[in-house]
Design an enzyme around this catalytic site. Structure first.
Site, PDB file in Angstrom:
ATOM      1  N   LYS A  48      64.211  74.060  24.068  1.00 41.41           N
ATOM      2  CA  LYS A  48      64.421  72.413  23.263  1.00 41.41           C
ATOM      3  C   LYS A  48      66.223  72.286  23.355  1.00 41.41           C
ATOM      4  O   LYS A  48      66.710  73.509  23.155  1.00 41.41           O
ATOM      5  CB  LYS A  48      64.081  72.275  22.001  1.00 41.41           C
ATOM      6  N   SER A  98      59.314  65.908  17.411  1.00 41.44           N
ATOM      7  CA  SER A  98      60.844  65.737  18.190  1.00 41.44           C
ATOM      8  C   SER A  98      60.524  66.638  19.299  1.00 41.44           C
ATOM      9  O   SER A  98      61.515  66.314  20.117  1.00 41.44           O
ATOM     10  CB  SER A  98      61.704  65.857  17.113  1.00 41.44           C
ATOM     11  N   SER A 117      57.692  69.054  14.236  1.00 37.27           N
ATOM     12  CA  SER A 117      58.150  68.654  15.434  1.00 37.27           C
ATOM     13  C   SER A 117      57.753  69.509  16.400  1.00 37.27           C
ATOM     14  O   SER A 117      57.959  69.234  17.718  1.00 37.27           O
ATOM     15  CB  SER A 117      59.772  68.762  15.321  1.00 37.27           C
TER      16      SER A 117
END
Lengths: 487, 480
Positions: free
Chosen positions: A79, A152, A176
Site C-alpha cells: 500500500k 482504504s 481498511s
C-alpha cells in the site's frame, strides 16, 4: 511457467524445488499488474526495473545454496502509505505526489529478500471505505468494474485478486484491510495492535493503525504475517514477546472451538445475501465440531462514533506536519507564513481528508475535548471490556465484515452513510485485537461476501486456523481461481 | 511601588538538558553544529517515523524534581501540543500535559534578606523546536535550522508566589545554580540553555488575584527583571486610572526595554492537547525511582540559607559561595577545621582568592591553597603573629605555588610580628625621643601625630612590630 492463479504458498514450493525462478514469478506478476492496472487502477507506482533486478539478484544468491525459507524471492506489493526508498510513497495524495522517503519502513526491511513490485492505490491517507478518495482516481473492483473494491486498501485487494503469487501489505485503522478483502474475495488480516511495527507507516490514527497482509489464501496470509510480525525497538507501541509461526498452526481442525455470535452485528441493516452466506458458513463450522454461542457486545452500537472521533482527532494532529514548509505540496505565492500553511493544505489535501482534519480539530478543541474525545476514549474502554468478557468464555467472535457487498462507484452518498460501512470492523481497532476477513460466499450478482472473525490479542493462530477451515470446507477458493475476473 | 497593590508573578522556566543525544532519537544534542546536520527522520518529523524515549531525560527531570521537593509520578504521560509554526516540523510538540513527571514541590532560597519559598506546580519534559534564521538585507529570506529539534527540555512551572522582580531574579539564579550543581544543564545563557516565560498579575490587598498577563521570549535574567518591572508598572498605571487588565500574551523586547501585545485572549492559541499515542504512559517502578538520588544537603540553595542564617555570612557571599561547587566545598572544609573563622574565610574567598583565580583564570584546585593553609593563615592574623599586609604576602607566595606552610612562609619571609614587650618598649622610647615635634603635636591634640609615630615604629622594625601592641605602648607613654 504455465500455472495460472497461483498462490504465493504454491509459488514458494515451486521456487524451493527450482521449478520456477524468482525472475519468472516476478516477470509474470509485473505483466499482470501492468495489464490489469489499466482497467482497475490499483497501482500508483510499478517498479518494473527495480523488481526484476532484485529478482535476478535473488536467483543468483539462491543458486549458491541459500536456504529458502519464509517468503524470499516472492513478489510483493505494498500500500502506498508504507515508506520505501526505492519507490515513491504518495499516500494517494496530491500532498505527497512524487515524494520519495529517505528511509524504509521496518516491514520493508523485513521483506528485503522478497521482491517488491508495486506501490498500491488507496484512499487518500487511508481515509475512506471505497478507494474513491485517492488523488490518483478510484480503484475498480475486479469482479465488477462498476463497483468499488472497498477501502482504504482497495489497491491491495484488487491487485491480489488478479495477480499470480502476489502478496500485499495493507493497513487497517478501522477496517481498511478487511473491507476490501471481503469486497474482492480475498483474505485480509488486521493483526493485534503492537504485533507489526508501525515504523514507516504514514500515520492516520496512531493508536489504531496496524499493517497487515492481504493475500489470495489463508496460507499466504499466515506466511506474510509470520514474516512481518515481531518486536521493533523503533516503535514504542510494538510489543516484545514470542511470535510463534502462524503458518504452522494451520490444521483446519476446529473441533471444540467456541465461536461467539453477537446479536448486535446481525441487525435489520444487513443484506439478506450476506446474512445467508454468514449463517451457512457458521453452520458448516458447527458441523466441523465448533460450538456456536450467542453472545452480546452491548456497547457495539457506540463503536462507530467513538472510532470516528478518536481516529479523526489523531489524524488532525498526525497530518499537521504537511504544512508546505519542508516537503510535499506547497503553494508558492503567499504573502505570509499563515497563507503558506493555509493555501498548501487547502490545495494539497482532498475533501475527505479535510473533513476528518476539521472533525478531529473540533473534538480536541477547548470546551469539546471532554465532551467528545474523552467520552470516545471512555466508550472505547467499555467496548474493550465487553470483548474481554466475551473472550473469557469463547475463542473467536464471528460477524459480517460489512452489511453489504461492494457498493457501486461514483454514488453520491452522505459521509455518514459511507462511514457506516465500518460498523462491523472498527471495534477490533478500538480494542487492539486481531481480526480476519475470509471469503464465505457470493451475493445474487456474484459479488464476494466476507466473514469476519475476531480473537483475543495475539491469537492470530486461532483466527487463521478458523479462516483456514472456512476456506478449505467451502472450497470457494477454486472459484476465485477462475481464469479471469475482469469483466 | 504603589500602595496596597500586590503583584503575583509566576515563572515558566525552560532548561535544555545536557544529555548526549536528543529526547526521541539518537541524534547528537550539541550546540553550534552546522545547520541541519544533527537531524534524522524522527527529529525532522518525517511521516512514518516514530519517537523512542531517551531514558537520561527522565533521570535528569527526576533529579530536578527531587531538588525542588516534588513528588515524582510513577505514571506520567506524554501529550501532543498542537500548533503550526515553521520551526515545529511535526505541527505538534511532544510535551506533557495532565500527567507531568514531577508535581507539587517548592523551592526555598535567599532573597531580599529573607528565606523565600516559591511553590512549584510541576516539572515536565518536552522537546525543543528548531530555530528560524532571518537573513538580513533585501532578500528577506528565512532559513530554518532543525538541529535543536528534539533537544530535551524540562519546563519548571511555579505558582504565582513571587512578589517582586528581585525575587524573580533570585529565583532564577537559584534554579540555575541547582541545574549546574546537578550537572543536568550547561546553563549557557547566551546559547539559550535557560529560557523563561513570565506571568504577571496585580491585585489590591485583600482582593482575589488579578488578570494574568504572560510575557514570552525573555532570554536573560536581567530581562526577566526589567520585563516584570515594566509589566507591573503598566498594570499599576491601568488600575490607577480605573481601567481593567485584559488577559493577553505579550512579547518582551529587551533592546527597547518594553513589551508589546502578541495575542489577545480572543485569538489565543488552543493547543488541543491530547495523550501522545506513539509513546505509551511512562511507568517508573520503585527500584528505578530509588536508583536516582541526589545529595540534598549539598544543594546550593540550602547551603546558602545555612551560611546566611547559621554562619552569619552576608546574603551575597552566602549565595555566591554556595552556588559554586568548588568554592562551596572549599568553604565547607575550612569551616570544618574552624567554624569561628567562617566570616573571615568567606571574606578571603570573596576578595583575594577570587581576584587571583579570576585574574589568572585558575580553578582553586590548580593552586597550592588548601583549606588547612587558609585557616592557618587566618589564625596567624587573628593571633597577631602576622599583620594583614604580611598575610597577603604569604597568600601570594602560596598561590605562586610555594609549597611551604603559611607559618613556614611567615618565617621565611620574615613576616612574624614582634610582640615582645621589652623590645617594643625600647622601640617606642627611641621613636619618642627622635620625634619631639610629633610628640608635641600629639599633646596639643593632633591625633594624626600618633599615626605618624606608629608608622615610624613599624618602619624601624621593618614592619614586624605588632601594630596593636605598639600603639598601646605609645599611647600610654605619651599620656604619662
Amino acid at each position: 511457467m504455465n500455472n495460472t492463479n497461483l498462490t504465493a504458498y504454491e509459488a514458494r514450493k515451486l521456487l524451493k524445488s527450482k521449478e520456477v525462478s524468482s525472475a519468472e514469478l516476478t516477470t509474470k506478476a509485473l505483466r499482470q499488474i501492468t495489464e490489469n492496472n489499466e482497467k482497475l487502477n490499483f497501482a500508483i507506482s510499478i517498479e518494473l526495473d527495480y523488481a526484476l533486478k532484485m529478482a535476478e539478484s535473488f536467483d543468483k544468491t539462491a543458486c549458491k545454496g541459500v536456504e529458502l525459507n519464509s517468503i524470499q524471492g516472492l513478489p510483493i506489493a505494498v500500500k502506498d502509505n508504507i515508506c520505501t526508498v526505492f519507490s515513491k510513497t504518495t499516500c494517494a495524495s496530491r500532498m505527497l505526489k512524487g515524494y520519495v522517503s529517505p528511509y524504509n519502513a521496518t516491514v520493508i526491511d523485513k521483506l528485503s529478500d522478497s521482491i517488491i513490485t508495486a506501490k498500491l492505490n488507496m484512499d487518500e491517507f487511508a481515509m475512506g471505505s471505497t478507494t474513491e478518495t485517492s488523488y490518483f482516481g478510484a480503484v475498480k473492483n475486479p469482479h465488477d468494474i462498476e463497483k468499488s473494491p472497498g477501502g482504504s486498501s482497495g489497491g491491495c485487494a484488487a491487485a491480489v485478486a488478479v495477480t499470480d503469487a502476489l502478496m500485499t501489505l495493507g493497513s487497517d485503522t478501522g477496517g481498511s484491510i478487511r473491507l476490501p478483502a471481503a469486497h474482492c474475495g480475498v483474505v485480509g488480516l488486521k493483526p493485534t495492535y503492537g504485533s507489526v511495527s508501525r515504523y514507516g507507516l504514514i500515520a492516520f490514527a496512531s493508536s489504531l493503525d496496524q499493517i497487515g497482509p492481504i493475500c489470495k489464501s489463508v496460507k499466504d496470509t499466515a506466511m506474510l504475517y509470520d514474516a512481518i510480525c515481531g518486536h521493533d525497538k523503533r516503535d514504542l507501541t510494538s510489543i516484545g514477546r514470542e511470535y510463534p509461526s502462524a503458518l504452522k498452526c494451520l490444521t483446519g481442525n476446529i473441533r471444540g472451538l467456541k465461536i461467539g455470535v453477537p446479536d448486535e452485528y446481525f441487525t435489520s441493516d444487513i443484506n439478506e445475501d450476506v446474512k445467508t452466506a454468514i449463517f451457512k458458513t457458521l453452520t458448516t463450522l458447527e458441523k466441523l465440531g465448533a460450538e456456536l454461542i450467542p453472545i452480546s457486545l452491548k456497547h457495539a452500537q457506540y463503536a462507530l462514533s467513538a472510532y470516528y472521533i478518536i481516529s479523526s482527532a489523531e489524524a488532525s494532529s498526525n497530518l499537521s506536519r504537511f504544512d508546505g514548509v519542508r516537503y510535499g505540496y506547497r503553494r508558492d505565492d503567499n504573502s505570509s507564513i499563515e497563507e503558506l500553511f493555509v493555501n498548501s493544505r487547502t490545495e494539497g489535501f482532498g475533501d475527505e481528508v479535510k473533513r476528518r482534519i476539521l472533525l478531529g480539530t473540533f473534538v480536541l478543541s477547548e470546551g469539546y475535548y471532554d465532551k467528545y474525545y474523552l467520552k470516545a476514549k471512555q466508550t472505547a474502554q467499555l467496548i474493550k471490556s465487553d470483548f474481554q468478557n466475551a473472550f473469557s468464555a469463547i475463542d473467536v467472535i464471528a460477524t459480517p465484515v460489512s452489511f453489504n457487498t461492494a457498493p457501486k462507484l461514483n454514488q453520491k452518498r452522505s459521509p455518514v452513510s459511507v462511514y457506516s460501512e465500518d460498523f462491523c470492523t472498527v471495534s477490533a481497532n478500538l480494542c487492539g485485537i486481531p481480526a480476519i476477513s475470509v471469503p464465505c460466499g457470493f451475493d445474487k450478482d456474484s459479488m464476494p461476501i466476507g466473514i469476519q472473525f475476531m480473537a483475543d490479542s495475539f491469537r492470530e493462530d486461532l483466527l487463521l486456523n478458523t479462516a483456514y477451515a472456512v476456506e478449505t470446507e467451502l472450497n470457494l477458493f477454486q472459484w476465485a481461481r477462475r481464469e479471469s475476473y475482469v469483466r | 511601588m504603589c500602595d496596597n497593590l500586590i503583584s503575583n508573578i509566576g515563572l515558566e522556566v525552560h532548561a535544555e538538558l545536557s544529555t548526549d543525544t536528543k529526547i526521541f532519537c539518537s541524534c547528537k544534542n550539541e550546540f553550534g553544529a552546522s545547520p541541519n546536520t544533527n537531524v534524522c527522520p524522527i527529529c525532522l518529523g518525517l511521516h512514518g517515523a516514530l519517537p523512542t524515549l531517551n531514558e537520561k531525560t527522565l533521570q535528569y527531570a527526576i533529579k530536578m524534581g527531587l531538588a525542588l521537593n516534588c513528588s515524582i509520578n510513577s505514571r506520567s504521560e506524554m501529550a501532543r501540543k498542537n500548533y503550526f509554526y515553521p520551526d515545529l516540523p511535526k505541527g505538534y510538540q511532544i510535551s506533557q500535559a495532565e500527567k507531568p513527571i514531577c508535581e507539587n514541590g517548592y523551592l526555598e532560597f535567599l532573597s531580599e534578606g529573607k528565606v523565600k519559598r516559591v511553590n512549584i506546580e510541576r516539572i515536565h519534559i518536552e522537546e525543543d523546536a528548531g530555530k528560524l534564521i532571518h537573513s538580513e538585507g533585501k532578500e528577506q529570506s528565512t532559513y530554518i535550522d532543525y538541529n535543536r529539534c528534539g533537544v530535551p527540555l524540562i519546563e519548571i512551572v511555579t505558582r504565582p508566589d513571587i512578589e517582586s522582580p528581585r525575587q524573580a531574579k533570585d529565583f532564577l539564579e537559584t534554579i540555575k545554580s541547582i541545574l549546574s550543581y546537578l550537572e543536568i544543564c550547561d546553563c549557557k545563557m547566551q546559547e539559550g540553555s535557560i529560557r523563561c516565560d513570565v506571568n504577571v498579575s496585580v491585585h489590591k490587598d485583600g482582593e482575589p488575584l488579578g488578570t494574568r498577563v504572560e510575557m514570552k521570549n525573555v532570554n536573560s535574567f536581567s530581562g526577566v527583571f526589567s520585563a516584570i518591572e515594566f509589566e507591573q508598572h503598566r498594570q499599576f498605571e491601568i488600575l490607577k486610572a480605573g481601567g481593567t487588565i485584559s488577559q493577553e500574551t505579550r512579547r518582551w523586547n529587551d533592546a527597547q526595554g518594553r513589551s508589546e501585545v502578541l495575542r489577545t485572549k480572543e485569538n489565543a492559541n488552543d493547543y488541543r492537547y491530547f495523550p501522545e499515542p506513539d509513546i505509551p504512559p511512562i511507568l517508573l517502578n520503585y527500584d528505578y525511582l530509588n536508583s536516582i538520588t541526589i545529595d540534598k544537603s549539598a544543594l546550593p540553595n540550602l547551603k546558602a540559607i545555612n551560611y546566611y542564617l547559621n554562619l552569619g555570612l552576608s546574603q551575597t557571599d552566602a549565595v555566591f559561595i554556595a552556588s559554586d561547587n568548588e568554592l562551596k566545598q572549599f568553604f565547607d572544609l575550612c569551616n570544618g577545621i574552624k567554624q569561628d573563622y567562617s566570616n573571615t574565610t568567606a571574606k578571603w574567598i570573596m576578595t583575594d582568592i577570587l581576584k587571583h583565580l579570576n585574574k589568572n583564570r585558575l580553578a582553586l584546585s590548580q593552586t597550592e591553597l588548601t583549606p588547612e593553609y587558609l585557616i592557618e593563615l587566618i589564625s596567624l592574623i587573628e593571633e597577631g603573629t602576622v599583620s594583614s599586609t604580611g598575610a597577603r604576602k604569604i597568600f601570594e607566595a602560596i598561590i605562586a605555588n610555594d609549597s611551604l606552610s603559611p607559618h613556614e612562609l611567615a618565617e621565611k619571609l620574615g613576616l612574624i610580628q614582634i610582640s615582645d614587650n621589652s623590645f617594643l618598649e625600647n622601640l617606642a622610647d627611641d621613636v619618642i625621643e627622635k620625634n619631639e615635634k610629633s610628640v608635641t603635636d600629639y599633646k596639643n591634640g593632633k591625633d594624626n601625630a600618633l599615626g605618624f609615630l606608629i608608622g615610624q615604629c613599624m618602619k624601624k622594625s621593618k614592619g614586624r612590630a605588632n601594630p596593636a601592641l605598639i600603639s598601646n605602648i605609645l599611647i600610654s607613654k605619651l599620656n604619662k
